[in-house]
Design an enzyme around this catalytic site. Sequence first.
Site, PDB file in Angstrom:
ATOM      1  N   LYS A 123      69.704  57.716 109.314  1.00 41.51           N
ATOM      2  CA  LYS A 123      69.429  57.152 107.956  1.00 41.51           C
ATOM      3  C   LYS A 123      69.585  57.988 106.932  1.00 41.51           C
ATOM      4  O   LYS A 123      70.411  58.062 105.766  1.00 41.51           O
ATOM      5  CB  LYS A 123      68.080  56.356 107.943  1.00 41.51           C
ATOM      6  CG  LYS A 123      67.720  55.229 108.568  1.00 41.51           C
ATOM      7  CD  LYS A 123      66.819  54.309 108.437  1.00 41.51           C
ATOM      8  CE  LYS A 123      65.422  55.338 108.787  1.00 41.51           C
ATOM      9  NZ  LYS A 123      65.322  55.352 110.311  1.00 41.51           N
ATOM     10  N   CYS A 177      50.185  49.559 105.082  1.00 38.78           N
ATOM     11  CA  CYS A 177      50.902  50.445 106.238  1.00 38.78           C
ATOM     12  C   CYS A 177      49.920  51.536 106.544  1.00 38.78           C
ATOM     13  O   CYS A 177      50.070  52.109 107.881  1.00 38.78           O
ATOM     14  CB  CYS A 177      52.280  50.987 106.084  1.00 38.78           C
ATOM     15  SG  CYS A 177      52.391  52.042 104.360  1.00 38.78           S
ATOM     16  N   MET A 178      49.146  52.066 105.686  1.00 41.23           N
ATOM     17  CA  MET A 178      48.251  53.154 106.309  1.00 41.23           C
ATOM     18  C   MET A 178      46.813  53.359 105.464  1.00 41.23           C
ATOM     19  O   MET A 178      46.389  54.512 105.533  1.00 41.23           O
ATOM     20  CB  MET A 178      48.945  54.624 105.613  1.00 41.23           C
ATOM     21  CG  MET A 178      49.742  54.802 104.446  1.00 41.23           C
ATOM     22  SD  MET A 178      48.464  55.553 103.429  1.00 41.23           S
ATOM     23  CE  MET A 178      47.849  54.567 102.356  1.00 41.23           C
ATOM     24  N   MET A 229      51.603  53.066 112.363  1.00 47.43           N
ATOM     25  CA  MET A 229      51.294  51.622 111.817  1.00 47.43           C
ATOM     26  C   MET A 229      50.373  51.027 113.071  1.00 47.43           C
ATOM     27  O   MET A 229      49.774  49.949 112.929  1.00 47.43           O
ATOM     28  CB  MET A 229      52.307  50.774 111.517  1.00 47.43           C
ATOM     29  CG  MET A 229      52.980  51.338 110.278  1.00 47.43           C
ATOM     30  SD  MET A 229      54.083  50.323 109.391  1.00 47.43           S
ATOM     31  CE  MET A 229      54.941  51.142 108.295  1.00 47.43           C
ATOM     32  N   GLY A 265      54.884  56.127 106.670  1.00 46.01           N
ATOM     33  CA  GLY A 265      55.966  55.570 106.693  1.00 46.01           C
ATOM     34  C   GLY A 265      56.978  55.667 105.547  1.00 46.01           C
ATOM     35  O   GLY A 265      58.164  55.050 105.564  1.00 46.01           O
ATOM     36  N   GLN A 266      56.456  55.849 104.368  1.00 53.20           N
ATOM     37  CA  GLN A 266      56.988  55.878 102.988  1.00 53.20           C
ATOM     38  C   GLN A 266      56.874  57.273 102.586  1.00 53.20           C
ATOM     39  O   GLN A 266      55.922  58.052 102.778  1.00 53.20           O
ATOM     40  CB  GLN A 266      56.137  55.002 102.256  1.00 53.20           C
ATOM     41  CG  GLN A 266      56.186  53.458 102.632  1.00 53.20           C
ATOM     42  CD  GLN A 266      55.721  52.639 101.621  1.00 53.20           C
ATOM     43  OE1 GLN A 266      56.351  52.096 100.603  1.00 53.20           O
ATOM     44  NE2 GLN A 266      54.743  52.365 101.737  1.00 53.20           N
TER      45      GLN A 266
END
Length: 807
Positions: free
Chosen positions: A88, A172-173, A348, A385-386
């Site tokens: 990515k 998510c966190m 997650m 994740g971000q």
Amino acid sequence: MNNDRRALLKTAAMAAAGSMVAGATLPVLQADQAVDGLPTGEGLEWNKAPCRFCGTGCHVQVGVENGRVVAVAGDKAADVNKGLLCVKGYHVGGILYGKDRLTRPLLRKDGKLTEISWDEAIETIAQRIFDSPDTFAFYGSGQWTIPEGYAAQKFMKGGLSNNHIDPNARLCMASAVTGFLATYGVDEPAGCYQDLDECDVLITWGNNPAEMHPVLFSRVTDRRSRGEQVRIIDIGTRRTRTTDAANDYLEMKPHGDVAISLGIMHLLIENDNYDQSFVEKHCNFRGDEADTPTLQGEPISEEEFRQRIAKYTPEHVEELSGVPADKIRMLADLFGQHDIRITSLWCMGMNQHTMGTAINSLVHGVHLLSGHFGRPGDAPTSLTGQPSACGTVREVGTLAHALPGGRVVTKPEHREQSEGFWNVREGSISEVPGYHTVKMFEQFTKPTAAGGDITTMFVQVTNPGQTLPNLNTLFNDKQGLEDKFLIVSDVYPTATTALADLILPAAMWVEKNGMFGNSERRTQQWFKMVDPPGEARDDCWMTIAIAHKLFEMGHEGMKDKDGEFIFAVKDDAGQEIPVWEFDRYYDTNVDKHLFEEYRQFTTMKHKNLAPYEEYVKARGLRWPVVEQEDGSWRETKFRFSGFDDPFVKAGEEFEFYHSSSSDGRAQIWFHEYQPPPEMPDEEYPMWLCTGRVLEHWHTGTMTRRVSQLSRAMPTAYVEMHLEDAQAANIRQGEIVTIESRRGVCDLPVWIDGRGRPPRGTIFVPFFDETKLINNCTLEAYDPFSKQPDYKKCAARVVKKTTAKVPS
């Protein structure tokens, strides 16, 4: 740079990506040796930026020519990735150039989206807020830059006296946050990525870093290629690419991680091989209050801890988790060895969990009880994740209950400090926490007459129409509610813009200035490099422009104590720069102004940041960053460890200086195992787990516009065990319907694919907006973090005939 060299760069990236997609090697690309020195010339210029995708925080070099990003290379000067990128990352430049970029504001009139001017868009939003400020909600993101999140935070809590602001990071966190707070009294990991270079054992708890954080995973697997011995233990509910690289795979039942961690601690105590010295000097024992459990809990003695944990024998843990008793003993024996270094990683799998706070606290407890803490290679570490879930959400505090720098709205002294930094009137900040994400959308999609008291919502930099659990209840029910107004700022049409009343075209990544904060406390900065298309504009500018329109309309909250605009930016001569006018926005560096204001908040919790210009020079700095006697700025790799952390008292080996027990100690928690809130039964006999894939980032709104990534993984699917498929006469590739009590989703079947779930379990990635698996997921959430559980609910697989998969 000549054309041949440029072609070489592009070819190298494509070739590397191709090898990744084929899955023939570990999912990490080699650095492009041809970009040494990054020469400029013939109009091509290179500049640094963090990657736009996950929380790893890889740095890239971005090549710009004629106002367009034409090349991307891994940044060899970056400590995080040392020139490496994942598939990515090599294609990150392509996310700017999808054919369907949003370029004009669109207002829904008579059911049809119609182009309008920015002036009309800003006035429309401001008028709705002015008319009903208390029923307005702002839903943001871990993709907000630090200045964007800070501006939104100040606008809502300091300006509107409204705490209805929450981010998608709640999904998510959030449980990682509450786990850190419960254990250490302050958020975010104590260790850093160097732990991956120095550990002897890496344990992945419900985590698949081979696909989700591939550059970090390569720091471990590359050591093996150099002849080093690193043992990888994968604990999960299905086999993944991480399993392929692991020495041991421990397949657990859903919620089995809670029992496993309790079992390890039981054996450490029973075998008397826990780190008694570390525990005596640095730890307390903690348990839930009997009546109303809180994040602080209540103290318990070591003897009480021993009594409570006594029943979690290896055999009992095997019953609860499905992991054989001898494997529990193996884990406990490893933690009982004090001459090795052990790092735990999770993401997650442990956070999207109705016992998310508990399991986070328990894994910290395993490390504390065994003394595997605070030395390089010995660390319990959560990943994000971000790209700025840490920097923006956790540090700026864009959560419904939080204020910047670790403050909370419920504490009078925190409100007073924040009002002082913002120079707003005393009492401006409400003491009542706003709605967390699930509650916010419940109130937005509920009719006003039935008590739904959120009537206008502004969504920036995220896609809740695809990511919320139980979409039919939490998002789709908005349709037809005429008095509800949804504003969405994004770069492409999404599942969320499909129900929007007003769509704002946004700039992204290097189309604007920015700052992120990654998973290891590293704050990163970049400058705008290219213009956004059409009339797309910065999200931060949108917030300031709305605030100024309210200021013009006479909203008292948009004035500070001196009567000036709360986002006033002045030049060296003291004249205000009209940054609310977009053609004047870049007359100054608004990011720098906002960041320097935000820095004031960061010292209370010892998350000290350096001046903005220090980040311009660096590839990120890990806080706390402190000034040295010679005027230089020093980052901190290992918090709470006396050899590195400048805030640990001189002579102390460790000090948990934000201890919730105010004695410099961390908390070792006991939590009783609880079963998941919904389990398979006769009607819905399968476990459904959801997650991500290597090629696509979250909802795929960016990566699905990159042809190389889209071709590599064109559609979502459902992973099934071969015997489950055979029992139901389901063939490879056949389209089936996944059903839960909340909704349905049609998907092709993948048997023995990339992931291999056990019998009775199915897995579906959520990146595909044409196949919304969150129609089926459950919105039940952790009682402390309010984070929903996307990893386990009951479902069934239905052939297009009537056959069902038996349990």
